[in-house]
Design an enzyme around this catalytic site. Structure first.
Site, PDB file in Angstrom:
ATOM      1  N   TYR A  36       0.411  -1.303  -0.144  1.00 52.77           N
ATOM      2  CA  TYR A  36      -0.009  -0.095  -0.377  1.00 52.77           C
ATOM      3  C   TYR A  36       1.000   1.361  -0.246  1.00 52.77           C
ATOM      4  CZ  TYR A  36      -4.322   2.815   0.901  1.00 52.77           C
ATOM      5  OH  TYR A  36      -5.833   3.524   0.839  1.00 52.77           O
ATOM      6  N   LYS A  91     -20.629 -20.639 -10.586  1.00 59.69           N
ATOM      7  CA  LYS A  91     -19.896 -21.123 -11.692  1.00 59.69           C
ATOM      8  C   LYS A  91     -18.367 -20.355 -11.601  1.00 59.69           C
ATOM      9  CE  LYS A  91     -20.057 -19.560 -16.502  1.00 59.69           C
ATOM     10  NZ  LYS A  91     -20.976 -20.260 -17.748  1.00 59.69           N
ATOM     11  N   GLU A 133     -23.416 -13.946 -18.827  1.00 56.84           N
ATOM     12  CA  GLU A 133     -23.989 -15.513 -17.971  1.00 56.84           C
ATOM     13  C   GLU A 133     -26.222 -15.391 -17.942  1.00 56.84           C
ATOM     14  OE1 GLU A 133     -23.711 -19.332 -16.848  1.00 56.84           O
ATOM     15  OE2 GLU A 133     -22.907 -18.184 -17.730  1.00 56.84           O
ATOM     16  N   ASP A 134     -26.531 -16.588 -17.694  1.00 61.43           N
ATOM     17  CA  ASP A 134     -27.909 -16.407 -17.460  1.00 61.43           C
ATOM     18  C   ASP A 134     -28.514 -15.137 -18.129  1.00 61.43           C
ATOM     19  OD1 ASP A 134     -27.370 -18.762 -16.922  1.00 61.43           O
ATOM     20  OD2 ASP A 134     -27.748 -18.050 -14.910  1.00 61.43           O
ATOM     21  N   GLY A 192     -33.895 -19.439 -28.540  1.00 60.50           N
ATOM     22  CA  GLY A 192     -33.400 -18.671 -27.573  1.00 60.50           C
ATOM     23  C   GLY A 192     -32.067 -18.415 -27.759  1.00 60.50           C
ATOM     24  N   ASN A 294     -32.793 -28.525 -18.795  1.00 64.41           N
ATOM     25  CA  ASN A 294     -32.197 -29.498 -17.395  1.00 64.41           C
ATOM     26  C   ASN A 294     -33.500 -28.280 -16.384  1.00 64.41           C
ATOM     27  OD1 ASN A 294     -30.246 -31.190 -16.566  1.00 64.41           O
ATOM     28  ND2 ASN A 294     -29.016 -29.311 -17.091  1.00 64.41           N
ATOM     29  N   ASN A 325     -21.540 -26.945 -20.072  1.00 65.03           N
ATOM     30  CA  ASN A 325     -20.234 -26.810 -20.634  1.00 65.03           C
ATOM     31  C   ASN A 325     -18.786 -25.927 -20.077  1.00 65.03           C
ATOM     32  OD1 ASN A 325     -23.105 -25.366 -21.987  1.00 65.03           O
ATOM     33  ND2 ASN A 325     -23.409 -23.102 -21.279  1.00 65.03           N
TER      34      ASN A 325
END
Length: 391
Positions: A36, A91, A133-134, A192, A294, A325
């Site tokens: 620092y 993830k 994601e999603d 999609g 799923n 994935n």
């Protein structure tokens, strides 16, 4: 207890699955002055003089943001950013386990396209890559497309990651049943994010200079909840209309069952229990079934085999041929980060798919793709992606 009960208990006990740890201990005043003030001024000045030095002196080069708006979480739908956080933590764990990448969940309290795009741009200095994601279709397409010029790779795993692993499985499955990829007639159910990306990859769309390296299947018929995506439909959005530029070359209309007639491959990214053994009997001999919904597949393997399927894959870890994935994204980002890539090109995606397929030296009908927990897959994929990136 069921797996769901055990998961609830695990999450309650851990109160989050990831944490931040220091790479060194700070025990003395000298340690403090180096990490620092005042010592930290030196790397700050070096980066200010040459921004590329950020990769030398900070975590940026090994750091990925996992960005979601919670609009399309697993099979749960639009459950929002708070409820999406356990998935994003998971993830991040997989990034660390398989590719030693530090990944952080970024769950955004907005589903506005412009707000998401701008937020990712503002966050970009901290990260070496972004895993979208999603995020639901159709705005996920625009978000990914408009973030390709921010200087770091941006990759929507629900689109491209799914497509890459599907292609890997299909490469080996086609070999096993003695069919050529370029002769396959494919039905993709679900138009999609995942279905569109799978279709584009199987038809070699958007490959530019890398198109010669891509082998297109003969045809893809895309279906949504209302049936075949055809030119006769008047209810299609812009993304589905664009699909017709490279799918359904004979303009077939009708139901999913009409699409299945004489098809070689069914790929489902939709919802469970859509098909029966009688539906599989409509398909060509030695049909390949990837039922990826799923937690319940479009058809269970035993029912598909009853209908004459030759090879069946699902998205489930408790069944053979899991199309997951995790076989792709850790190695893809590892290779992209190591190459200091500014985007993940079509050539890199194609290299990843072939690396996953080739990793399994002796595929069988019960194992057309490497095991999800095989730690060597990510390294193999990373090497291929880095080479495709030219580094």
């Amino acid at each position: 207890m069921s797996i769901y009960d055990e998961s609830m208990q695990l999450h309650k006990t851990l109160r989050g699955k990831i944490t931040v740890r220091n790479k060194m201990d700070v025990r003395t005043a000298e340690d403090l002055s180096k990490v620092y003030s005042p010592g930290v001024a030196a790397p700050c000045e070096a980066i200010a003089a040459d921004p590329e030095q950020v990769y030398t002196y900070t975590m940026k080069g090994n750091c990925v943001a996992i960005v979601t708006d919670g609009s399309a979480v697993l099979g749960l739908g639009n459950i929002g950013p708070l409820a999406a956080l356990p998935v994003m933590e998971g993830k991040a764990m997989l990034f660390k386990k398989f590719a030693d990448i530090d990944a952080f969940p970024i769950c955004l309290d907005t589903q506005d396209t412009e707000a998401i795009i701008n937020t990712v741009k503002y966050l970009a200095p901290t990260f070496g890559g972004v895993n979208l994601e999603d995020i639901a279709a159709p705005h996920c397409f625009e978000i990914e497309r408009r973030l390709q010029d921010i200087g770091i790779p941006v990759f929507h795993d629900d689109q491209d990651g799914t497509a890459i692993v599907v292609l890997a499985g299909l490469i080996n499955a086609a070999k096993l049943v003695g069919k050529s990829l370029f002769q396959l007639k494919v039905v993709v159910n679900g138009a999609g994010a995942a279905g569109t990306a799978i279709t584009r990859l199987l038809r070699c769309q958007g490959f530019g200079d890398a198109k010669e390296a891509c082998v297109s299947v003969k045809d893809v018929i895309a279906c949504d909840s209302k049936g075949i995506v055809s030119k006769d439909r008047t209810d299609l959005n812009e993304e589905k209309i664009q699909l017709l530029d490279y799918t359904n070359t004979n303009n077939v209309s009708g139901t999913l069952q009409d699409a299945l007639k004489d098809a070689d491959v069914f790929i489902g990214v939709s919802k469970g229990n859509l098909l029966t053994a009688d539906d599989i009997r409509l398909m060509a001999k030695d049909a390949i079934i990837f039922a990826l919904a799923n937690p319940t597949p479009e058809i269970m393997p035993e029912e598909a085999y009853k209908g004459g399927a030759a090879i069946v894959g699902t998205g489930r870890s408790d069944l053979p041929n899991q199309i997951n994935n995790v076989l792709g994204f850790p190695g893809i980002f590892r290779g992209a980060l190591d190459a200091r890539a500014t985007s993940i090109s079509p050539a890199m995606k194609l290299a990843a798919a072939h690396a996953i397929a080739d990793h399994l030296r002796n595929p069988t009908r019960e194992q057309i793709i490497p095991a999800t927990l095989d730690p060597a897959v990510a390294h193999h994929v990373a090497e291929a992606v880095r080479a495709a990136a030219g580094r």
